[in-house]
Design a protein around this motif. Sequence first.
Motif, PDB file in Angstrom:
ATOM      1  N   GLN A  51      10.100 -18.280  26.863  1.00 41.05           N
ATOM      2  CA  GLN A  51      10.055 -16.909  27.180  1.00 41.05           C
ATOM      3  C   GLN A  51       9.326 -15.952  26.068  1.00 41.05           C
ATOM      4  O   GLN A  51       9.927 -16.160  25.628  1.00 41.05           O
ATOM      5  N   PRO A  52       8.415 -15.526  25.956  1.00 38.85           N
ATOM      6  CA  PRO A  52       8.293 -14.836  24.547  1.00 38.85           C
ATOM      7  C   PRO A  52       9.186 -13.093  25.037  1.00 38.85           C
ATOM      8  O   PRO A  52       9.511 -12.197  23.633  1.00 38.85           O
ATOM      9  N   ALA A  53       8.946 -13.392  26.344  1.00 36.26           N
ATOM     10  CA  ALA A  53      10.418 -12.276  25.757  1.00 36.26           C
ATOM     11  C   ALA A  53      11.539 -12.360  25.451  1.00 36.26           C
ATOM     12  O   ALA A  53      12.348 -11.391  25.977  1.00 36.26           O
ATOM     13  N   ARG A  54      12.454 -13.859  25.139  1.00 33.59           N
ATOM     14  CA  ARG A  54      13.803 -14.169  24.829  1.00 33.59           C
ATOM     15  C   ARG A  54      13.689 -13.968  23.720  1.00 33.59           C
ATOM     16  O   ARG A  54      14.446 -14.366  22.845  1.00 33.59           O
ATOM     17  N   ARG A 107      10.796  -8.632  19.921  1.00 32.13           N
ATOM     18  CA  ARG A 107       9.841  -8.480  20.266  1.00 32.13           C
ATOM     19  C   ARG A 107       9.044  -8.574  19.150  1.00 32.13           C
ATOM     20  O   ARG A 107       7.393  -7.608  19.542  1.00 32.13           O
ATOM     21  N   VAL A 165       5.367 -11.283  31.789  1.00 35.54           N
ATOM     22  CA  VAL A 165       6.681 -10.765  31.811  1.00 35.54           C
ATOM     23  C   VAL A 165       6.939 -10.556  30.064  1.00 35.54           C
ATOM     24  O   VAL A 165       7.683  -9.887  29.703  1.00 35.54           O
ATOM     25  N   GLY A 166       6.206 -11.625  29.101  1.00 36.66           N
ATOM     26  CA  GLY A 166       6.105 -10.588  27.999  1.00 36.66           C
ATOM     27  C   GLY A 166       5.401 -10.026  27.233  1.00 36.66           C
ATOM     28  O   GLY A 166       5.777  -9.075  26.424  1.00 36.66           O
ATOM     29  N   ASP A 217       7.476  -6.876  28.179  1.00 44.89           N
ATOM     30  CA  ASP A 217       8.127  -6.479  27.568  1.00 44.89           C
ATOM     31  C   ASP A 217       7.993  -5.908  26.390  1.00 44.89           C
ATOM     32  O   ASP A 217       8.768  -4.781  25.260  1.00 44.89           O
ATOM     33  N   ARG A 257      14.829 -16.020  35.732  1.00 39.91           N
ATOM     34  CA  ARG A 257      14.447 -16.028  33.908  1.00 39.91           C
ATOM     35  C   ARG A 257      13.937 -14.584  33.895  1.00 39.91           C
ATOM     36  O   ARG A 257      14.671 -13.849  32.550  1.00 39.91           O
ATOM     37  N   THR A 258      13.458 -13.661  34.433  1.00 42.47           N
ATOM     38  CA  THR A 258      12.992 -12.221  33.956  1.00 42.47           C
ATOM     39  C   THR A 258      14.083 -11.518  34.366  1.00 42.47           C
ATOM     40  O   THR A 258      13.958 -10.608  32.628  1.00 42.47           O
ATOM     41  N   PHE A 300      16.877 -11.872  33.586  1.00 43.33           N
ATOM     42  CA  PHE A 300      18.031 -12.200  32.264  1.00 43.33           C
ATOM     43  C   PHE A 300      17.212 -11.838  31.030  1.00 43.33           C
ATOM     44  O   PHE A 300      17.730 -11.388  30.154  1.00 43.33           O
ATOM     45  N   ALA A 301      16.170 -12.182  31.130  1.00 44.22           N
ATOM     46  CA  ALA A 301      14.892 -11.250  29.223  1.00 44.22           C
ATOM     47  C   ALA A 301      15.182 -10.263  29.647  1.00 44.22           C
ATOM     48  O   ALA A 301      15.302  -9.251  28.467  1.00 44.22           O
ATOM     49  N   PHE A 302      14.447  -8.841  30.435  1.00 42.85           N
ATOM     50  CA  PHE A 302      14.630  -8.289  30.144  1.00 42.85           C
ATOM     51  C   PHE A 302      15.748  -7.233  29.636  1.00 42.85           C
ATOM     52  O   PHE A 302      16.174  -6.574  29.528  1.00 42.85           O
ATOM     53  N   ASP A 318      18.306  -6.098  26.768  1.00 41.24           N
ATOM     54  CA  ASP A 318      18.291  -5.021  25.874  1.00 41.24           C
ATOM     55  C   ASP A 318      17.957  -3.470  26.807  1.00 41.24           C
ATOM     56  O   ASP A 318      17.748  -2.169  26.580  1.00 41.24           O
TER      57      ASP A 318
END
Lengths: 275, 382
Positions: free
Chosen positions: A257-260, A263, B171-172, B175, B207-208, B210-212, B215
């Motif tokens: 996941q890129p958002a993980r 950044r 989502v990436g 972000d 998943r979304t 948790f990632a968002f 921070d």
Amino acid sequence: MTDLLHEACSRLGVVPARALVEGGQKQVNVVTHPDGTESVLKLIDLGMATDPAALERARREVDLLKSIDHPNVVAVTSDLQLLGEPPVAVFWLEQLLDGTDLRYGGSGWPSEQLLTLGRDVAAGLGALHKKKVIHRDLSPGNVQRLGSGRFVVMDPGFAKHALRSGLTVGGQPGTRGFMTPEHLQAYSGAPTAASDVFGCCALVYLAATGYSPIPYKGDDYEYLTRLRSAQHILLRDARQDLPDGLVDVVERGLHPQPARRYRNGDALRRAFDEA
Amino acid sequence: MGVFLGDTARNTLIKWTTSAVQGGYASGAYLSPFTSPRLANGFKRSAHDTSEQIRAAGGEFWFDPMTYALSMPRAGDFRHYDTWSLWGGVRGDVTSRTAMRDHIERVYAIQRELTSPLLAPSLLVSYPDTPASQRALEISQEAVDVEPTAWLTVAGDQQFWGAGAELDAHVGALDQLEPAGWLLVVTRSDNSMPPGATAEEVYGLMRTTFAFSQDRPVRVAFGDVAALPAVAAGAEAIGTGWDIRQRVCAYQDFEEREGDQSGGGWYQRPTLGGLMGGLANREYSVLSSENAALAARLTPGTIGPKPEQAFQHHASILTDIVDELNGLVGRDRIAALRRRYADARPEWQEVKRITGAPLGPDRWIKPFSDGMELFAASEGWS
């Protein structure tokens, strides 16, 4: 291409010295200026179907890159110029770097060198990302190790705008074995700064192990299937001697996941600094 | 933070939100241009008054433009919407950057006027790798370019949230915009309760989230009990209310209709914490009369006979769960919700035997628990 090279040299007032990459769509030559200094001339054959909008984006991106003065990013020293009407090729000048790229870097690097590689490439990416430039094609051939030990990022951003689909196996251009899951996306999920973070960590992984985290094995479909999930042998399993901090940074950078991931390049560089 | 209220077609938003804020079972309310007029109309108070009174009670007031609802199939209820002057040109036209920016600036101007935090307009996405998803990304980009402190909404249908790697890539890209916070919405093709969720959709939402939430604060609009797995994944709050329209974001509730619906009895259906689900009023009456001790243990608390009391109990149950999860971090949040599902599941057998309730754990628990376990496995938390 030879005629195009001579026309480009003529336009720039330089003389071809020797070829670095010949044939195919991209030609890279060392050229000599009248004062005896040398530069790299990059020439890309656009083929028959040139998208004017893509050319304009490429020109803007070269303009941006010219404004970046960073020790870990190759310096672009000319404007992007067009050959032909309609354009059949584009070319520009870059600084000539000593040393070799990572294709010739070997493997099994010690952790200190891996950290230097990660820090330097991440710092270069950070400079690009501040200008909203995404590299999109980090691969061993695009990172040079200088004689001083410093690493420099090359060819940022050009693949998407200037190259034809020869390097494309998914939705976006890239180098097999060094793509990210986002390279499979055609629209909103296309590569971002976090994709470059993945690419940087893939290079550190390569230098540590001798193979990329998601290696290409000769079958596009099989490769894309593995790329989609980004599953790989964990670095801690491949190199049990490496410190946890370094391994954790690389694994976070390789998250599917890129958002993980981190950044952008600056965030990744800070992580390598603290590892 | 824990529970917030969506807008309602009834004229109870100010009074019930104020009571909920003061009673500690809600933190504030989100006003929608699809549901409330800008100015007082004889039935509802003005948006300005609504904002002032909720904030005076210590609650949060948000104006949610809900632009994504314009792209719902058969969207057609614009009686209140068109009183807000949210568009300079054709309603819903985002075909150019200029049109996007005009809409964004109009939304922000209203939010500033109403002392609402900035919450950017967003578009509904059905599959996260299409020209439509690209357009949704662009309007979000434009919105943070205009105002970097705005929150962003991510609105998608079940297919969107269940899309796997395509969802993660979209989502990436979002972000990268680094807004002040995130409001997530799952839109649905019907308003059944519990929602007909899928494990894949729940997994994608988790998943979304948790990632968002690494921070940024994350909330799930509407959401209600279906969003509890998202809270386990890191969301700080979920939306609910006393109408089904506040608990499920369903297309049919945005279709053209004749007049406001002031009635409807669903909102009095009790939610039982011990079942992690609800019963019809008749079923709950049977349970209470046949086995009062079991009913009291599963309820728990008191459900008064009036609609507001039923809502208060429902919101209190949600608040208790969200507060418990918010007091934990990482895998402990998952473990806590897993325990609640595991404890509730066997209770249904006796409840169904007594009441004959047609719905049970297969609808109230299984898809949410299954989605949560997919997430837990992906994190190595099984």
